[in-house]
Motif scaffolding. Sequence first.
Motif, PDB file in Angstrom:
ATOM      1  N   UNK A   1     -33.662  -3.601   3.326  1.00 24.10           N
ATOM      2  CA  UNK A   1     -33.569  -2.234   2.818  1.00 24.10           C
ATOM      3  C   UNK A   1     -34.931  -1.802   2.282  1.00 24.10           C
ATOM      4  N   UNK A   2     -35.350  -0.603   2.696  1.00 22.82           N
ATOM      5  CA  UNK A   2     -36.632  -0.064   2.228  1.00 22.82           C
ATOM      6  C   UNK A   2     -36.475   0.425   0.779  1.00 22.82           C
ATOM      7  N   UNK A   3     -37.580   0.814   0.150  1.00 25.04           N
ATOM      8  CA  UNK A   3     -37.535   1.252  -1.255  1.00 25.04           C
ATOM      9  C   UNK A   3     -36.433   2.282  -1.537  1.00 25.04           C
ATOM     10  N   UNK A   4     -36.447   3.437  -0.838  1.00 25.84           N
ATOM     11  CA  UNK A   4     -35.411   4.440  -1.151  1.00 25.84           C
ATOM     12  C   UNK A   4     -33.996   3.911  -0.891  1.00 25.84           C
ATOM     13  N   UNK A   5     -33.835   3.114   0.158  1.00 26.99           N
ATOM     14  CA  UNK A   5     -32.513   2.561   0.480  1.00 26.99           C
ATOM     15  C   UNK A   5     -32.082   1.556  -0.580  1.00 26.99           C
ATOM     16  N   UNK A   6     -33.057   0.845  -1.149  1.00 27.12           N
ATOM     17  CA  UNK A   6     -32.737  -0.121  -2.209  1.00 27.12           C
ATOM     18  C   UNK A   6     -32.138   0.595  -3.410  1.00 27.12           C
ATOM     19  N   UNK A   7     -32.714   1.744  -3.761  1.00 23.64           N
ATOM     20  CA  UNK A   7     -32.172   2.496  -4.901  1.00 23.64           C
ATOM     21  C   UNK A   7     -30.706   2.836  -4.654  1.00 23.64           C
ATOM     22  N   UNK A   8     -30.394   3.241  -3.417  1.00 18.99           N
ATOM     23  CA  UNK A   8     -29.016   3.596  -3.045  1.00 18.99           C
ATOM     24  C   UNK A   8     -28.071   2.409  -3.191  1.00 18.99           C
ATOM     25  N   UNK A   9     -28.409   1.328  -2.519  1.00 19.20           N
ATOM     26  CA  UNK A   9     -27.472   0.203  -2.491  1.00 19.20           C
ATOM     27  C   UNK A   9     -27.382  -0.471  -3.862  1.00 19.20           C
ATOM     28  N   UNK A  10     -28.511  -0.543  -4.571  1.00 21.49           N
ATOM     29  CA  UNK A  10     -28.480  -1.164  -5.894  1.00 21.49           C
ATOM     30  C   UNK A  10     -27.680  -0.316  -6.877  1.00 21.49           C
ATOM     31  N   UNK A  11     -27.782   1.001  -6.736  1.00 24.11           N
ATOM     32  CA  UNK A  11     -26.976   1.889  -7.589  1.00 24.11           C
ATOM     33  C   UNK A  11     -25.482   1.667  -7.361  1.00 24.11           C
TER      34      UNK A  11
ATOM     35  N   UNK B   1     -13.580   2.046  -7.209  1.00 22.82           N
ATOM     36  CA  UNK B   1     -13.998   0.787  -6.595  1.00 22.82           C
ATOM     37  C   UNK B   1     -13.832   0.840  -5.082  1.00 22.82           C
ATOM     38  N   UNK B   2     -12.698   1.364  -4.630  1.00 26.02           N
ATOM     39  CA  UNK B   2     -12.449   1.445  -3.193  1.00 26.02           C
ATOM     40  C   UNK B   2     -13.518   2.311  -2.518  1.00 26.02           C
ATOM     41  N   UNK B   3     -13.855   3.405  -3.177  1.00 26.79           N
ATOM     42  CA  UNK B   3     -14.873   4.318  -2.632  1.00 26.79           C
ATOM     43  C   UNK B   3     -16.232   3.629  -2.564  1.00 26.79           C
ATOM     44  N   UNK B   4     -16.577   2.900  -3.615  1.00 32.47           N
ATOM     45  CA  UNK B   4     -17.878   2.232  -3.665  1.00 32.47           C
ATOM     46  C   UNK B   4     -17.955   1.119  -2.614  1.00 32.47           C
ATOM     47  N   UNK B   5     -16.879   0.344  -2.474  1.00 33.39           N
ATOM     48  CA  UNK B   5     -16.898  -0.721  -1.457  1.00 33.39           C
ATOM     49  C   UNK B   5     -16.987  -0.133  -0.045  1.00 33.39           C
ATOM     50  N   UNK B   6     -16.299   0.973   0.195  1.00 34.96           N
ATOM     51  CA  UNK B   6     -16.436   1.645   1.498  1.00 34.96           C
ATOM     52  C   UNK B   6     -17.883   2.085   1.720  1.00 34.96           C
ATOM     53  N   UNK B   7     -18.492   2.672   0.688  1.00 33.09           N
ATOM     54  CA  UNK B   7     -19.877   3.141   0.797  1.00 33.09           C
ATOM     55  C   UNK B   7     -20.821   1.970   1.059  1.00 33.09           C
ATOM     56  N   UNK B   8     -20.606   0.851   0.366  1.00 35.84           N
ATOM     57  CA  UNK B   8     -21.447  -0.338   0.592  1.00 35.84           C
ATOM     58  C   UNK B   8     -21.331  -0.815   2.044  1.00 35.84           C
ATOM     59  N   UNK B   9     -20.100  -0.855   2.555  1.00 37.96           N
ATOM     60  CA  UNK B   9     -19.904  -1.294   3.939  1.00 37.96           C
ATOM     61  C   UNK B   9     -20.604  -0.362   4.912  1.00 37.96           C
ATOM     62  N   UNK B  10     -20.547   0.932   4.649  1.00 42.34           N
ATOM     63  CA  UNK B  10     -21.205   1.895   5.546  1.00 42.34           C
ATOM     64  C   UNK B  10     -22.717   1.665   5.552  1.00 42.34           C
ATOM     65  N   UNK B  11     -23.311   1.498   4.369  1.00 34.34           N
ATOM     66  CA  UNK B  11     -24.760   1.247   4.317  1.00 34.34           C
ATOM     67  C   UNK B  11     -25.117  -0.022   5.086  1.00 34.34           C
ATOM     68  N   UNK B  12     -24.291  -1.052   4.946  1.00 30.76           N
ATOM     69  CA  UNK B  12     -24.546  -2.322   5.627  1.00 30.76           C
ATOM     70  C   UNK B  12     -24.383  -2.176   7.142  1.00 30.76           C
ATOM     71  N   UNK B  13     -23.300  -1.525   7.572  1.00 26.61           N
ATOM     72  CA  UNK B  13     -23.094  -1.351   9.014  1.00 26.61           C
ATOM     73  C   UNK B  13     -24.176  -0.470   9.636  1.00 26.61           C
TER      74      UNK B  13
END
Length: 188
Positions: free
Chosen positions: A129-139, A159-171
């Motif tokens: 993850x690049x700098x700006x993307x790191x801020x997103x995923x770390x947040x 929690x469900x929303x955040x886990x979905x968002x994490x999966x989307x960033x990863x995929x």
Amino acid sequence: GDKMPPIRALNNRYEIDEECYISFVHASKPTALHTHDFLEITYIFKGHSIQVVDGVEYPVKAGDALFINYGSTHAIEVVGDLIYADIIIKPEYISESLKGVENAFALLELDGFKEFAKTVDRNDRMMHFSEPQRKQIEGLIMLAQAEQDDERPGKELMLRSVFNALLILVFRKMALPMRKESGIGAEL
């Protein structure tokens, strides 16, 4: 608070009581080879290490993440000081229809994730993850941890929303490199 993650190790097979959990691990000694009955995403906040997944060594540093599927073997060789977030998800947490699956990529059959079915490289476990993307995923990681440790209204949905968002960033990160002739190949 720092409560112990609800993970049990039985003969080096890790099992979890909850369907999702995020913990911060400050590792100073290696983690022995193990497998688990859940999807694990490790995201490195600080330091670097070599993580071994299914016999392949991945040197990881801050901003890197690894996608570790069900049944994969996993060990961590610590190099110096290592702090990482351990993101644990059972696919049935995202959708009841996935109860009993043995492969986290079953997630790609869900309506919301279907568009990733063709783009995700199922053999590529490591992402950066690049700098700006790191801020997103770390947040998102910090948000999930704060929510799981408190009893606030809307906790489950948050929690469900955040886990979905994490999966989307990863995929999105696990997308196969696009072919050059599309003109946008280099910038992913």
